[in-house]
Design a protein around this motif. Structure first.
Motif, PDB file in Angstrom:
ATOM      1  N   VAL A   2       0.845  -1.193   0.000  1.00  0.00           N
ATOM      2  CA  VAL A   2       0.000   0.000   0.000  1.00  0.00           C
ATOM      3  C   VAL A   2       0.884   1.248   0.000  1.00  0.00           C
ATOM      4  O   VAL A   2       1.803   1.370   0.802  1.00  0.00           O
ATOM      5  CB  VAL A   2      -0.926   0.007   1.239  1.00  0.00           C
ATOM      6  CG1 VAL A   2      -1.735   1.276   1.288  1.00  0.00           C
ATOM      7  CG2 VAL A   2      -1.813  -1.216   1.229  1.00  0.00           C
ATOM      8  N   GLU A   3       0.572   2.154  -0.913  1.00  0.00           N
ATOM      9  CA  GLU A   3       1.303   3.423  -0.996  1.00  0.00           C
ATOM     10  C   GLU A   3       0.883   4.337   0.163  1.00  0.00           C
ATOM     11  O   GLU A   3      -0.279   4.319   0.569  1.00  0.00           O
ATOM     12  CB  GLU A   3       0.985   4.132  -2.318  1.00  0.00           C
ATOM     13  CG  GLU A   3       1.452   3.391  -3.546  1.00  0.00           C
ATOM     14  CD  GLU A   3       2.920   3.587  -3.818  1.00  0.00           C
ATOM     15  OE1 GLU A   3       3.439   4.678  -3.526  1.00  0.00           O
ATOM     16  OE2 GLU A   3       3.544   2.650  -4.323  1.00  0.00           O
ATOM     17  N   PRO A   4       1.819   5.159   0.681  1.00  0.00           N
ATOM     18  CA  PRO A   4       1.424   6.113   1.722  1.00  0.00           C
ATOM     19  C   PRO A   4       0.452   7.154   1.156  1.00  0.00           C
ATOM     20  O   PRO A   4       0.515   7.493  -0.016  1.00  0.00           O
ATOM     21  CB  PRO A   4       2.737   6.766   2.140  1.00  0.00           C
ATOM     22  CG  PRO A   4       3.769   6.326   1.179  1.00  0.00           C
ATOM     23  CD  PRO A   4       3.216   5.207   0.359  1.00  0.00           C
ATOM     24  N   VAL A   5      -0.434   7.616   1.968  1.00  0.00           N
ATOM     25  CA  VAL A   5      -1.402   8.627   1.561  1.00  0.00           C
ATOM     26  C   VAL A   5      -0.689   9.967   1.419  1.00  0.00           C
ATOM     27  O   VAL A   5       0.095  10.354   2.292  1.00  0.00           O
ATOM     28  CB  VAL A   5      -2.544   8.712   2.598  1.00  0.00           C
ATOM     29  CG1 VAL A   5      -3.524   9.802   2.223  1.00  0.00           C
ATOM     30  CG2 VAL A   5      -3.244   7.375   2.723  1.00  0.00           C
TER      31      VAL A   5
END
Length: 104
Positions: A2-5
């Motif tokens: 998951v990519e950081p927001v």
């Protein structure tokens, strides 16, 4: 994975309302002003006028210094993040919280 927001925003423009310096009950300085941006952007291969008017808030130790330096008509570049606030009437709007400010 998951990519950081991300919430990063950079906008340049002209200050169109006098900057106002206030202090929270905790003693934190807050500088507010309205920034107006006008440009032409390319969208789908075609030119498009872009017009943005947004409230900018700078909080912390640098706010009083900038309050002395900024005036209506100054061109600035603001880097920070967007946040939603509600006004006294409960109407939501976006505010740009400045993390960096440069006169241009």
């Amino acid at each position: 994975m998951v990519e950081p927001v991300q919430n990063n925003y950079q906008l340049s423009g002209e200050i169109i309302k006098p900057p106002q310096l206030t202090h929270s009950p905790a003693g934190i300085s807050h500088l507010r002003f309205v920034l107006e941006h006008q440009s032409e952007q390319i969208e789908a291969g075609l030119p498009r006028r872009s017009y943005v008017r947004i409230t900018v808030v700078m909080s912390g130790d640098l706010a009083p210094q900038w309050a002395k330096e900024l005036n209506v008509g100054n061109a600035v570049q603001v880097t920070g993040f967007l946040n939603r606030i509600e006004d006294r009437n409960g109407i939501g709007k976006l505010v740009l919280h400045a993390q960096q400010l440069v006169k241009i």
